[in-house]
Design an enzyme around this catalytic site. Structure first.
Site, short mmCIF file in Angstrom:
data_model
loop_
_atom_site.label_atom_id
_atom_site.label_comp_id
_atom_site.label_asym_id
_atom_site.label_seq_id
_atom_site.Cartn_x
_atom_site.Cartn_y
_atom_site.Cartn_z
N HIS A 21 25.07 62.89 59.10
CA HIS A 21 26.28 62.63 59.89
C HIS A 21 26.03 61.44 60.83
CE1 HIS A 21 26.88 67.10 59.15
NE2 HIS A 21 27.95 66.55 58.60
N CYS A 123 35.52 75.51 44.44
CA CYS A 123 34.29 75.47 45.23
C CYS A 123 34.67 75.40 46.70
CB CYS A 123 33.45 74.25 44.85
SG CYS A 123 32.02 74.02 45.95
N CYS A 126 33.06 72.30 48.54
CA CYS A 126 33.77 71.02 48.34
C CYS A 126 35.23 71.12 48.75
CB CYS A 126 33.73 70.61 46.86
SG CYS A 126 32.10 70.20 46.24
N CYS A 140 28.95 74.25 40.69
CA CYS A 140 29.43 73.03 41.34
C CYS A 140 28.36 71.95 41.23
CB CYS A 140 29.74 73.32 42.81
SG CYS A 140 29.98 71.82 43.80
N HIS A 143 27.08 71.38 45.12
CA HIS A 143 26.46 72.48 45.87
C HIS A 143 25.60 73.41 45.02
CE1 HIS A 143 29.80 71.22 48.53
NE2 HIS A 143 28.93 71.48 49.47
#
Length: 450
Positions: A21, A123, A126, A140, A143
């Protein structure tokens, strides 16, 4: 002055921020600082709070969703001070201004919205439906988890109506996707055949959390329809405010996003804007991921790096320096404490820090404080050319090359010190000439670093 709008993605708040992030926010911040030299700039980020994964996380922690998102949003907001980020606004998608903006966009797209019964594989990580052929071993692809089978009445957006238009927009760089490899991925996906996509979920599945669909209180907006609209709701789209006209409709917009959410931005978002008859973004910069000791960051592995903790220990600038210099923005990169400390010591302490310390110590020792700085045009030209070179790299999102350009100047000054050996010089005029260049050079380096 031109109006430039820069956005970093708004983050899910089902957990705390990690170094990935921070990387994206720093990229967007540096680009914005660069643009502010000659433009009027608006930099945005925020938190994505209406997702199903937030509901699930709150249930797991035994707290209300509202309390969970308030707690975690404050953690994401605290990155601003910890990492010296120059946001102009921080949007939370639970704010009224965002609700109004998202609902206005929905209404603007109503000609392309219809309702039907749907069954698909979803998912939660997502917040997206997947086709069987997109799965990896039935899981997925992002993930690596099993998907949920969902069947309910939902609203859909007529993406198929925009297939040809989207293909032309991406192919012609009307919306420029950086790097080229990501552009080609998007084109390949479009050409494989688009499908209409689901843009709502039942109140029951949403547990009553999220933004209600205008005219149908039994449904909440799909989190991505809601989240993407944050880019314009923060500018006052709901009320046609001046910032919306200045920075979206009449400005140049650049989105910074991770490669895993490119499809949402380069296909769904553009189609929504076309439907609503709004201006499209100009650029989408797609960055890579950070691993830690060559492993994906994972709570189970215990290798998640908290950028706020890291900043409290080492300061914002070393983190910014490492992330900007170590990785190509469009590629993946690896963090380790050993690499971080080595780079800190070699480049910041022994490199930049040692240069400044040597010069200032000698200025004091040689009693030159207060002397007028006089520098030849030829010497200035070296730094002027480096500034232009660095600016060109920043224009093209090559932050690592921009940093490298500055560090070349540090080497220039170190070499000049070794050649002139000012500690041996006694002539005052000669000393002033030498230190004028050194002090001037350090000031230019400081300006570029800032």
């Amino acid at each position: 002055m031109n109006n430039k709008y820069v956005t970093a993605a708004i983050d899910y708040v089902n957990g705390s921020p990690h170094l990935g992030h921070a990387l994206e926010k720093i990229y967007a911040d540096v680009y914005s600082r660069h643009l502010r030299k000659n433009n009027r700039v608006f930099l945005l980020t925020g938190t994505d709070e209406n997702s199903l994964k937030n509901v699930r996380s709150a249930e797991k922690e035994g707290m209300t969703v509202s309390d969970l998102v308030d707690r975690n949003a404050s953690r994401f907001k605290s990155m601003q001070e910890a990492l010296n980020l120059s946001y102009d606004d921080f949007i939370r998608t639970t704010e009224e201004r965002h609700f109004l903006g998202a609902q206005k966009l929905w209404k603007a797209c109503e000609k392309d919205i219809y309702k039907k019964t749907y069954r698909g594989l979803y998912c939660v990580g997502c917040e997206e439906y997947y086709k069987e052929e997109d799965l990896e071993d039935g899981c997925c692809p992002i993930h690596k988890t099993k998907l949920e089978v969902v069947e309910e009445d939902n609203f859909f957006f007529k993406l198929t109506d925009y297939q040809k238009q989207l293909e032309e927009i991406i192919e012609n760089d009307t919306v420029k996707i950086i790097p080229e490899t990501r552009k080609n991925e998007v084109l390949s996906f479009i050409k494989s055949g688009l499908q209409d996509f689901c843009i709502s979920r039942s109140n029951e599945r949403a547990k009553g959390w999220g933004i209600s669909v205008p005219g149908d209180d039994t449904q909440k907006m799909w989190v991505w329809f809601d989240a993407l609209s944050s880019y314009i709701s923060v500018l006052g789209y709901a009320n046609d405010e001046k910032n919306f006209e200045d920075f979206w409709q009449n400005g140049e917009a650049c989105h910074f996003i991770g490669k895993d959410i490119l499809r949402f931005h380069a296909i769904y978002w553009i189609a929504m804007l076309l439907s609503a008859n709004l201006k499209l973004p100009d650029k989408i910069l797609t960055h890579g991921f950070i691993t830690v000791d060559n492993q994906k960051m994972s709570k189970s592995l215990g290798n998640v790096i908290d950028p706020i903790e890291l900043a409290s220990k080492y300061g914002a600038d070393p983190i910014r320096y490492f992330l900007l210099s170590e990785f190509k923005p469009v590629g993946d990169g690896d963090f380790s404490y050993e690499k971080f400390k080595n780079k800190y010591n070699a480049d910041l302490s022994s490199g930049l820090g040692n240069l400044i310390s040597r010069v200032l110590t000698l200025v004091e020792k040689k009693n030159l404080i207060g002397e007028k700085i006089v520098v030849s045009d030829d010497f200035k030209k070296v730094f002027d050319e480096a500034t232009v070179k660095c600016d060109n790299f920043l224009d093209n999102f090559e932050f690592n090359e921009g940093v490298s350009t500055i560090w070349e100047l540090i080497k220039v000054l170190d070499k000049y010190i070794e050649e002139t050996k000012p500690w041996q010089v006694e002539d005052k005029k000669e000393l002033v000439e030498i230190f004028s260049k050194l002090v001037y050079g350090i000031r230019k380096i400081a300006e570029m670093l800032n």
